[in-house]
Design a protein around this motif. Structure first.
Motif, PDB file in Angstrom:
ATOM      1  N   LEU A  51      57.776  98.932  12.525  1.00  0.00           N
ATOM      2  CA  LEU A  51      58.310  98.386  13.773  1.00  0.00           C
ATOM      3  C   LEU A  51      59.478  99.223  14.284  1.00  0.00           C
ATOM      4  CD1 LEU A  51      58.395  96.117  15.884  1.00  0.00           C
ATOM      5  CD2 LEU A  51      59.899  94.854  14.325  1.00  0.00           C
ATOM      6  N   ILE A  52      60.396  99.615  13.395  1.00  0.00           N
ATOM      7  CA  ILE A  52      61.514 100.466  13.809  1.00  0.00           C
ATOM      8  C   ILE A  52      60.997 101.798  14.331  1.00  0.00           C
ATOM      9  CG2 ILE A  52      63.518 101.755  12.935  1.00  0.00           C
ATOM     10  CD1 ILE A  52      64.067  99.324  11.108  1.00  0.00           C
ATOM     11  N   ARG A  54      58.106 102.368  15.741  1.00  0.00           N
ATOM     12  CA  ARG A  54      57.488 102.135  17.046  1.00  0.00           C
ATOM     13  C   ARG A  54      58.534 102.022  18.151  1.00  0.00           C
ATOM     14  NH1 ARG A  54      52.127  99.496  16.929  1.00  0.00           N
ATOM     15  NH2 ARG A  54      51.374  99.347  14.777  1.00  0.00           N
ATOM     16  N   ARG A  55      59.636 101.300  17.861  1.00  0.00           N
ATOM     17  CA  ARG A  55      60.621 101.032  18.900  1.00  0.00           C
ATOM     18  C   ARG A  55      61.525 102.231  19.188  1.00  0.00           C
ATOM     19  NH1 ARG A  55      61.068  95.504  20.139  1.00  0.00           N
ATOM     20  NH2 ARG A  55      62.314  96.263  21.901  1.00  0.00           N
ATOM     21  N   LEU A  56      61.813 103.049  18.170  1.00  0.00           N
ATOM     22  CA  LEU A  56      62.722 104.180  18.373  1.00  0.00           C
ATOM     23  C   LEU A  56      62.003 105.479  18.685  1.00  0.00           C
ATOM     24  CD1 LEU A  56      65.551 103.747  15.704  1.00  0.00           C
ATOM     25  CD2 LEU A  56      65.278 102.652  17.925  1.00  0.00           C
ATOM     26  N   ARG A  63      57.949 108.775  16.016  1.00  0.00           N
ATOM     27  CA  ARG A  63      57.669 107.501  15.352  1.00  0.00           C
ATOM     28  C   ARG A  63      57.483 107.698  13.855  1.00  0.00           C
ATOM     29  NH1 ARG A  63      52.225 103.758  16.258  1.00  0.00           N
ATOM     30  NH2 ARG A  63      52.428 102.628  14.281  1.00  0.00           N
ATOM     31  N   HIS A 107      59.734  90.796  18.922  1.00  0.00           N
ATOM     32  CA  HIS A 107      60.169  90.877  20.311  1.00  0.00           C
ATOM     33  C   HIS A 107      61.686  90.902  20.537  1.00  0.00           C
ATOM     34  CE1 HIS A 107      55.990  90.212  21.094  1.00  0.00           C
ATOM     35  NE2 HIS A 107      56.012  88.964  20.658  1.00  0.00           N
ATOM     36  N   LYS A 109      64.926  92.698  20.442  1.00  0.00           N
ATOM     37  CA  LYS A 109      65.397  94.068  20.233  1.00  0.00           C
ATOM     38  C   LYS A 109      66.715  94.118  19.473  1.00  0.00           C
ATOM     39  CE  LYS A 109      67.678  94.515  24.729  1.00  0.00           C
ATOM     40  NZ  LYS A 109      67.808  95.348  25.933  1.00  0.00           N
ATOM     41  N   VAL A 112      65.834  94.503  15.820  1.00  0.00           N
ATOM     42  CA  VAL A 112      65.400  95.866  15.482  1.00  0.00           C
ATOM     43  C   VAL A 112      66.598  96.815  15.466  1.00  0.00           C
ATOM     44  CG1 VAL A 112      63.933  97.795  16.161  1.00  0.00           C
ATOM     45  CG2 VAL A 112      63.111  95.459  16.419  1.00  0.00           C
ATOM     46  N   ALA A 139      68.495 104.228  19.252  1.00  0.00           N
ATOM     47  CA  ALA A 139      68.641 102.779  19.438  1.00  0.00           C
ATOM     48  C   ALA A 139      69.369 102.477  20.738  1.00  0.00           C
ATOM     49  CB  ALA A 139      69.392 102.175  18.255  1.00  0.00           C
ATOM     50  N   ALA A 142      66.710 103.329  23.605  1.00  0.00           N
ATOM     51  CA  ALA A 142      65.530 102.474  23.669  1.00  0.00           C
ATOM     52  C   ALA A 142      65.855 100.984  23.727  1.00  0.00           C
ATOM     53  CB  ALA A 142      64.628 102.743  22.457  1.00  0.00           C
ATOM     54  N   LEU A 143      66.978 100.593  23.111  1.00  0.00           N
ATOM     55  CA  LEU A 143      67.268  99.171  22.936  1.00  0.00           C
ATOM     56  C   LEU A 143      68.549  98.717  23.609  1.00  0.00           C
ATOM     57  CD1 LEU A 143      66.366  99.063  19.135  1.00  0.00           C
ATOM     58  CD2 LEU A 143      64.880  98.458  21.057  1.00  0.00           C
TER      59      LEU A 143
END
Length: 255
Positions: A51-52, A54-56, A63, A107, A109, A112, A139, A142-143
């Motif tokens: 998951l980390i 994918r998000r970063l 990835r 979901h 953020k 994450v 981070a 993206a977040l």
């Protein structure tokens, strides 16, 4: 979920997989996403590392790199995944809008971002500054959460809504802290002064700023949009700009 029901990561994973299986059965379209994000993995550490990543990671190579860094950290320092387990369960405990563990895992953020920080902090402590700062930068991009790898953060921490949160180098944050959106915690000015120390059980409202060589005591509350540049005693509430203290616990009379 009550405080007393905090589960170890193995039990947590069993609960998450059960939620994912039920959700996939109820919604076949969503089930395809769950198959890759949850059901394809053997344990919580593998799912969270993926998951980390994918998000970063903005590309397949990025990835894979973030996932590998995270997997290595979880394997070599198992207490990181236990802290991540407590963080996730804390969201279910504190947020009345949350039902179950799967939604905040997939979901939220802020969750994450916090777990990515845990990996960056480990890298920083081990002397891998460039890799640690890469986690912070991605981070942030993206977040919208920027936590310096040199900060120190306890467990059962909840970054709620988690847009525009900035936590500077050497900030210390205790266990059971809740931080809302658009909060800044860091040094005051350009001088190399100490950063804030945030005690256990503190609540920091949206848009608050906490700066300088100060201590925010255990179970204190910082009101929304407050600017705090002086100590806040245990249990007190700080509100306003500049912040003033209110609702402080009555002190016992001197003997």
């Amino acid at each position: 979920m009550a405080e007393a029901s905090i589960m170890a990561s193995d039990s947590l994973w069993h609960a998450i997989r059960g939620e994912a299986q039920r959700a996939a059965a109820a919604d076949p379209v969503f089930g395809a996403a769950l198959a890759g994000a949850i059901l394809a993995h053997d344990d919580f550490a593998a799912a969270l590392a993926d998951l980390i990543g994918r998000r970063l990671g903005g590309s397949a190579a990025a990835r894979a790199r973030f996932t590998a860094f995270t997997s290595d950290a979880f394997r070599e320092q198992p207490d990181l995944i236990e802290a991540a387990s407590r963080d996730l369960q804390t969201i279910a405990i504190r947020d009345p809008a949350v039902v179950g563990l799967l939604p905040p895992l997939l979901h939220f953020k802020g969750y994450v971002a916090l777990e990515a920080w845990r990996v960056s902090n480990r890298l920083w402590i081990r002397g891998h500054a460039d890799a640690a700062l890469l986690f912070q930068n991605e981070a942030s991009n993206a977040l919208q959460v920027s936590i310096h790898p040199a900060a120190r953060i306890g467990s059962s921490v909840y970054l709620d809504h988690a847009t525009g949160i900035v936590i500077g180098a050497n900030v210390v944050i205790g266990d059971d802290v809740t931080i809302l959106q658009n909060v800044s915690i860091g040094r005051r000015g350009e001088l190399p002064t100490r950063s804030p120390r945030i005690g256990r059980g503190v609540f920091i409202g949206a848009g608050a700023t906490v700066l300088g060589d100060i201590r925010v005591g255990d179970f204190a509350r910082i009101g929304a949009a407050s600017v705090v540049t002086s100590d806040v005693p245990d249990g007190c509430t700080a509100v306003g700009n500049p912040a003033r203290l209110t609702n402080c616990p009555a002190q016992a009379p001197a003997a």
